[in-house]
Design a protein around this motif. Sequence first.
Motif, PDB file in Angstrom:
ATOM      1  N   VAL A 233      39.520  35.215  11.814  1.00 36.45           N
ATOM      2  CA  VAL A 233      40.727  36.009  12.008  1.00 36.45           C
ATOM      3  C   VAL A 233      40.543  37.022  13.126  1.00 36.45           C
ATOM      4  CG1 VAL A 233      42.422  37.469  10.872  1.00 36.45           C
ATOM      5  CG2 VAL A 233      41.199  35.731   9.559  1.00 36.45           C
ATOM      6  N   TYR A 234      41.472  36.963  14.087  1.00 38.32           N
ATOM      7  CA  TYR A 234      41.377  37.851  15.250  1.00 38.32           C
ATOM      8  C   TYR A 234      42.685  38.597  15.436  1.00 38.32           C
ATOM      9  CZ  TYR A 234      37.508  34.697  16.350  1.00 38.32           C
ATOM     10  OH  TYR A 234      36.368  33.959  16.297  1.00 38.32           O
ATOM     11  N   GLU A 235      42.627  39.625  16.242  1.00 39.93           N
ATOM     12  CA  GLU A 235      43.874  40.266  16.658  1.00 39.93           C
ATOM     13  C   GLU A 235      44.610  39.300  17.578  1.00 39.93           C
ATOM     14  OE1 GLU A 235      43.267  44.100  18.370  1.00 39.93           O
ATOM     15  OE2 GLU A 235      42.428  44.894  16.489  1.00 39.93           O
ATOM     16  N   LYS A 236      45.897  39.539  17.733  1.00 42.74           N
ATOM     17  CA  LYS A 236      46.721  38.611  18.485  1.00 42.74           C
ATOM     18  C   LYS A 236      46.178  38.428  19.900  1.00 42.74           C
ATOM     19  CE  LYS A 236      51.481  37.730  19.764  1.00 42.74           C
ATOM     20  NZ  LYS A 236      52.842  38.206  19.702  1.00 42.74           N
ATOM     21  N   SER A 237      45.971  37.152  20.255  1.00 45.70           N
ATOM     22  CA  SER A 237      45.494  36.882  21.598  1.00 45.70           C
ATOM     23  C   SER A 237      45.872  35.451  21.949  1.00 45.70           C
ATOM     24  CB  SER A 237      43.980  37.065  21.669  1.00 45.70           C
ATOM     25  OG  SER A 237      43.357  36.171  20.759  1.00 45.70           O
ATOM     26  N   PRO A 238      46.067  35.181  23.254  1.00 44.76           N
ATOM     27  CA  PRO A 238      46.426  33.815  23.637  1.00 44.76           C
ATOM     28  C   PRO A 238      45.231  32.897  23.434  1.00 44.76           C
ATOM     29  CG  PRO A 238      46.094  35.192  25.575  1.00 44.76           C
ATOM     30  CD  PRO A 238      45.940  36.093  24.386  1.00 44.76           C
ATOM     31  N   CYS A 239      45.473  31.720  22.932  1.00 45.59           N
ATOM     32  CA  CYS A 239      44.365  30.818  22.683  1.00 45.59           C
ATOM     33  C   CYS A 239      44.885  29.407  22.537  1.00 45.59           C
ATOM     34  CB  CYS A 239      43.618  31.230  21.418  1.00 45.59           C
ATOM     35  SG  CYS A 239      44.715  31.309  19.983  1.00 45.59           S
ATOM     36  N   GLU A 240      43.984  28.443  22.550  1.00 43.41           N
ATOM     37  CA  GLU A 240      44.365  27.054  22.337  1.00 43.41           C
ATOM     38  C   GLU A 240      43.801  26.584  21.011  1.00 43.41           C
ATOM     39  OE1 GLU A 240      43.255  24.534  25.558  1.00 43.41           O
ATOM     40  OE2 GLU A 240      44.414  25.737  26.988  1.00 43.41           O
ATOM     41  N   THR A 244      48.912  31.548  15.882  1.00 39.33           N
ATOM     42  CA  THR A 244      49.200  32.971  15.983  1.00 39.33           C
ATOM     43  C   THR A 244      50.412  33.272  15.127  1.00 39.33           C
ATOM     44  OG1 THR A 244      48.307  33.029  18.189  1.00 39.33           O
ATOM     45  CG2 THR A 244      49.717  34.856  17.560  1.00 39.33           C
ATOM     46  N   ILE A 245      50.178  34.056  14.100  1.00 41.01           N
ATOM     47  CA  ILE A 245      51.251  34.337  13.149  1.00 41.01           C
ATOM     48  C   ILE A 245      51.220  35.816  12.796  1.00 41.01           C
ATOM     49  CG2 ILE A 245      52.018  33.967  10.778  1.00 41.01           C
ATOM     50  CD1 ILE A 245      50.950  31.093  11.055  1.00 41.01           C
ATOM     51  N   HIS A 246      52.397  36.435  12.758  1.00 40.67           N
ATOM     52  CA  HIS A 246      52.516  37.822  12.319  1.00 40.67           C
ATOM     53  C   HIS A 246      51.487  38.732  12.982  1.00 40.67           C
ATOM     54  CE1 HIS A 246      55.364  36.276   9.697  1.00 40.67           C
ATOM     55  NE2 HIS A 246      54.611  36.025   8.646  1.00 40.67           N
ATOM     56  N   GLY A 247      51.296  38.570  14.291  1.00 41.09           N
ATOM     57  CA  GLY A 247      50.427  39.479  15.019  1.00 41.09           C
ATOM     58  C   GLY A 247      48.938  39.271  14.823  1.00 41.09           C
ATOM     59  N   LYS A 248      48.575  38.113  14.268  1.00 38.69           N
ATOM     60  CA  LYS A 248      47.143  37.801  14.161  1.00 38.69           C
ATOM     61  C   LYS A 248      46.937  36.412  14.725  1.00 38.69           C
ATOM     62  CE  LYS A 248      46.496  40.215   9.805  1.00 38.69           C
ATOM     63  NZ  LYS A 248      46.399  39.943   8.368  1.00 38.69           N
ATOM     64  N   SER A 249      45.733  36.160  15.210  1.00 41.40           N
ATOM     65  CA  SER A 249      45.407  34.813  15.677  1.00 41.40           C
ATOM     66  C   SER A 249      44.294  34.251  14.814  1.00 41.40           C
ATOM     67  CB  SER A 249      44.966  34.848  17.141  1.00 41.40           C
ATOM     68  OG  SER A 249      46.061  35.154  17.949  1.00 41.40           O
ATOM     69  N   PHE A 250      44.415  32.973  14.512  1.00 37.98           N
ATOM     70  CA  PHE A 250      43.403  32.320  13.690  1.00 37.98           C
ATOM     71  C   PHE A 250      42.813  31.183  14.501  1.00 37.98           C
ATOM     72  CE2 PHE A 250      46.853  33.919  11.154  1.00 37.98           C
ATOM     73  CZ  PHE A 250      46.219  34.735  10.245  1.00 37.98           C
ATOM     74  N   SER A 251      41.495  31.145  14.543  1.00 40.49           N
ATOM     75  CA  SER A 251      40.858  30.077  15.312  1.00 40.49           C
ATOM     76  C   SER A 251      39.517  29.743  14.696  1.00 40.49           C
ATOM     77  CB  SER A 251      40.695  30.505  16.756  1.00 40.49           C
ATOM     78  OG  SER A 251      39.912  29.557  17.434  1.00 40.49           O
ATOM     79  N   LEU A 252      39.190  28.469  14.690  1.00 45.07           N
ATOM     80  CA  LEU A 252      37.884  28.063  14.184  1.00 45.07           C
ATOM     81  C   LEU A 252      36.806  28.307  15.243  1.00 45.07           C
ATOM     82  CD1 LEU A 252      38.829  24.759  12.321  1.00 45.07           C
ATOM     83  CD2 LEU A 252      38.539  27.043  11.369  1.00 45.07           C
ATOM     84  N   LYS A 253      37.224  28.113  16.529  1.00 43.98           N
ATOM     85  CA  LYS A 253      36.281  28.400  17.615  1.00 43.98           C
ATOM     86  C   LYS A 253      36.298  29.905  17.860  1.00 43.98           C
ATOM     87  CE  LYS A 253      37.455  24.153  19.947  1.00 43.98           C
ATOM     88  NZ  LYS A 253      38.385  23.748  20.991  1.00 43.98           N
ATOM     89  N   PRO A 254      35.161  30.438  18.299  1.00 41.72           N
ATOM     90  CA  PRO A 254      35.132  31.890  18.564  1.00 41.72           C
ATOM     91  C   PRO A 254      36.131  32.252  19.658  1.00 41.72           C
ATOM     92  CG  PRO A 254      32.945  30.888  18.803  1.00 41.72           C
ATOM     93  CD  PRO A 254      33.886  29.784  18.529  1.00 41.72           C
TER      94      PRO A 254
END
Lengths: 539, 373, 359
Positions: A233-240, A244-254
């Motif tokens: 779980v990360y703060e909102k950031s552009p990623c592939e 990105t939901i409700h101002g948070k970004s979720f990613s399995l990769k760092p």
Amino acid sequence: MPQLEVRDVTVRYKKRVGIQNASLQAERGEIIGFIGADGTGKSSLMHAIAGVIRFEGEIVYDGVAYHSPKEAERIKAEIGLMPQGIGLVLYDDLTVGEHLQFFADIRDVKQDEAFYAYRDKLLHMAGLSEFTDRLAGNLSGGMMQKLSLICTLLHRPKLLILDEPTTGVDPLSRLELWEILDNIRKEEGTIALVSTAYMQEAARMDKVLLFDDSKIIAKGKLEELVHEIEPYVYEKSPCEECLTIHGKSFSLKPLDAPHTTPSLEDIFFVNALKSQKLPPKIEIGARSDGTELPEIVMEAKGLTKRFGSFVADDHIDMQLRRGEILGLLGANGAGKTTFIKMLLGLYPIDEGELTLLGRPIRSGKDRQKLKAKIGYVSQHFALYKELTVRENLLYFANMHHIPPTEAIRRIGRYAEELGFAEYMDDFPSSLPLGVNQRFSVAAALLHEPVVLFLDEPTSGVDAIARAQFWEMLRLLKQKWGISILITTHYMSEAEYCDRVVLLKRGKKIADDTVENLYKSHPDAKSFEEIFLSYYRENA
Amino acid sequence: MKTRTVRAFALKEFVDLYRSRMIVMVYLLPVMILVLFGYGIRMEVTHARVMIIDNDHSKFSKELVAKFEHSKYYNPSVVQIPEKEALRSIKQAKTDALIIIPSSFEKRLLHGQKSEIGVFVDGSFPTRATTIEGYIQGTILDAASEVSARMGMKPKGMITLNQRTLFNQAMRDEDAVVPGLIGLILLVAPAILSALLIVKEKEKGTIFNFYASPLSKAEFLAAKLIPVFALHSLNIFLLFLLAVYLFDVPFRGSFMLYWLSSELYILISLSIGLLVSVITRRQVVAVVLTVIITVIPGFLYSGILMPISSMQGESYIEAHLFPVMYYNHILYDTFLIGQGLASEKIVLYLGILVVFFLFYFAAGTLWLKKEMR
Amino acid sequence: MRPFLITFGKELLIFLRSVMLVLVVLYSFTVDVYVAGQGVEMKPRNVTVGYVDKTGGGISQKILSRLHMPEFKPPKAFLSQKALSEAIFNKEIRVGLVFDRDFAVDYRKGRPAQLDVLLDATVASQSLITLIYLKNIVLDFTDLAMPLQIKTHKLFNQNADTHQFMALSELLSVITLLVVILAAVVFVKEKEDGTWDIMLLMPVSPKVTILAKSLSQVFIVMIGTVIAVGWVLMGAFDVPINGSFWAFVLLTFFYSFSSAGIGLFVAAVSKDVMQVAQLSIIIMMPLIFLSGAWTPIYAMHPILQKLSLLSPLRYYIEGTQSIFFRGTDFVDLWPYFGGVIVLGALLYLYGFRKIGRLF
């Protein structure tokens, strides 16, 4: 040896599998939470444990093993089952008192003084002591659920199985239900299996099981589960390949972004990532013509609706401003749907004045010209079940006099943007609720309205679909500048509105912006608590 | 079986039926069917609209017209219009039959010459047409024989029928139709109600109260079926009173036989409802299915439309596969004949009804499962 | 016009998607009509006859030989009147004839000869017609002194063929039942599913939607009717059309349309399909009763005669029989058309007001 042990239970229906190879253990006095979206197998497992459906595998309760409903007969006296659905096990034409009598009778409970004392205690706990003469059909949703619960508790079951007992129940009643439950398990050592759609409730459980795809995908204490997802779980950031939901970004990769504290619902988002079920990205394109709206889109003054002696809406004043998302919140039976129906002209207005888009509304004739400017999505998504998604949309487009080529273009665009393109030739009943929900909104947007009325569009929809839905509303407001009035009983969704109006028993008890409400309740950690304080004040 | 539990459950059913106003349907529908059909089905023809064109204006022709005017069977009008116009009146469905008395009718007959009366009957309702035709022929011949006797003419041969109708002397339609209707009603109504009571719980979800409780199948069934049985038992008396006092149907047999065989018949009916409730999930489907499997055989094999003895081939066999025929035999006996248990056939039929009940009830009970599907 | 056609087409599509419903409708218009026409027989058939003959033959045997198949089974001889009565009590014999000794003597001498007939009248309809049959047979043996002759013509249906009549009657019931229920269900389903609210909010007059929806069901029933008339009535039963086929089609159209109005009324006042079922029964039964299908209207109580003006089925039954059997001229059919149109219009006005508007 645990009091309850479920080993490798599988439930099959004619065409699909309900739950596959589920196992669990429970000790006396434990509350076990079943968490997951609709259709992930929670109810199937509960039915198997309650011995009301055929299953494969073995269940052992208190040393008694059973493999079929027939064998489960031996322990049915110990079991209390409350199936899913508001007031499902109640008879509309019996009073509260008669229900208690009936449930005691069919369970053959000895009716001595101790019984009456226990009965009165339950009634008191549920706050139904004064309503013993009222017909169940005339109770509010929350009261019905509390009555169902105490009816289920009346024979002092040692194994309590509650399937979504709190869905659709107002926050205060929900709190009371949990208090009853807590008391019982402490006093009686009852095992309680509870499923819920509200993640906040998971915090009150000893153990939770996460369901997905007819399987149990994770179990453990809630804190442990939340802790486990922290790395993703990360703060909102552009990623592939991320979410990105409700101002948070979720990613399995760092990601190259700071971590943030996960919330309970985030478990689902991370799980969706893990099972590679990425929800489609929502977009909204520009509309074909501009939006021209008066400053006040809708103004209601003292709107009142009575059904016989019952006042559904009692002199309600409300304003909907340009480019605003207004949340209309309240429990079941608070008068939300009735209010929207009055705005739309589906119910006659008994008293009060209504102005829509600057035009005073006195009769059905005043509404004719406004029809093209209003979009409406009703509760349970009113769609033709015998028509495919495409046919449904084409039909609505035709009824709105949209030229065929333009209609096909718009339908194609919405299908892409709202992510239901792959379902275009399916029938609504075969689709997940979340998809139905997005495509009914598409149907309401086809004629590009300037104001949107949404009646409980998120009830029964899973967390991910709900998150996407709100993303869609946000984009609509941003790109089209339209006004949206939305009702919901998920208090947590108030956070996404610009302003909220809170109804209780047909009366308006709060009307303010989200920030102001937080300011006036500095102690509140969540919106739920703000509303609880309002509900208590006005009890 | 825990009687207290069953009693409490059954009581709940009564309360539910009463408050949901279903109780009105339980009594309104049977009464409505009996009254509407009882008054409605008329095979006998009265007040037939007969148009008479008298081209003769003789004493004899006037006497003939008078015969028609004095009969309850006709509602005659004597007109002087061209035949074509009169036939058009039949086409417009304003007239049922047209009688044309030729000119010099009396004169020719007195001189021993042939004279022919033309009768035109609207045949679009065939049975009614046959009946009217028979009436008219009889009336004319009656008049003719009277006239000829008075004039001293001696017929060469004459047969009169001395009809003695048994069981239903006046040949009243009510006597023939109403008992058959009771057989139809008591087959349809309890079946629908018992199917509804179980399927309603399935559709609403309250069936979980049964699935999840230690209540046994036998207790559940007793609780569901006793109220239906009790409520419809009252219908046995209600329908009896209507038949005897409103429709004046005679009752010649033993009331005990009527009562007990009717109770048995209700048991068969509610077992049919039980079977329907086992295989259906929705109330509408349950109602439609029950209606289809009870109303059609109930009507066809009731004996109202045609007697079983007139049936042929498959329908004759089919009639024996439904309980209606047996019960109606007993019903007609108690109302119109009154042989009672003295007749071996009635004892046999009672036995067959018991077998029907045991078969249906056992099938329904075995199929009903205490689990979701 | 476009919303009308689109809604009309949508309803047909929905209908066709429900295979069960299509099958039920097809069944009703074919098999059901056929079975009713084939099965129910109002004429006496296989009537069991018993007799006691004390005349020693002659005229009595001549009469008995006239009782033949298919109306009568071969008469069975009984030795005494008592034995004959017993057989009638057990329903083995329906008609008993007693020729006593005087019978033959009287007949020969030209005195009125009396023939005793015992009739089981529990099935009054057939007994009555059986009696008329007997009268006709006996009449042939009667020779009045005067050379009076009666020549009867049964117009439109010379043989009094009940198959044709029953098949047509059943078709009319099927049309009535289906159009009322189909129309009620399409409206109440939209109410139940909540789509009706959406329809009201469309920029299309709800009147257009209501008309399109009911006409779509009328259209389904019309197709069924044409199949039934062409295939079953004309194909299997050789029912004549003495009047104009197009008059029938037109009358069926107006009748179905006004019956769909009853469906609309039922849907407007009920909440769910269950109530539709109950209400349909309660409304349809008196309508059928008052239509004159069973009792000729002129034989009813005067008050009922007035009430029967309210049953659209009354106009339809009379009108259809006129077209098929009586071959009535088109101009003479106006009362039937007038009746169904006026009643239909009233029902639609109510439906429009009740469910077809915003407040």
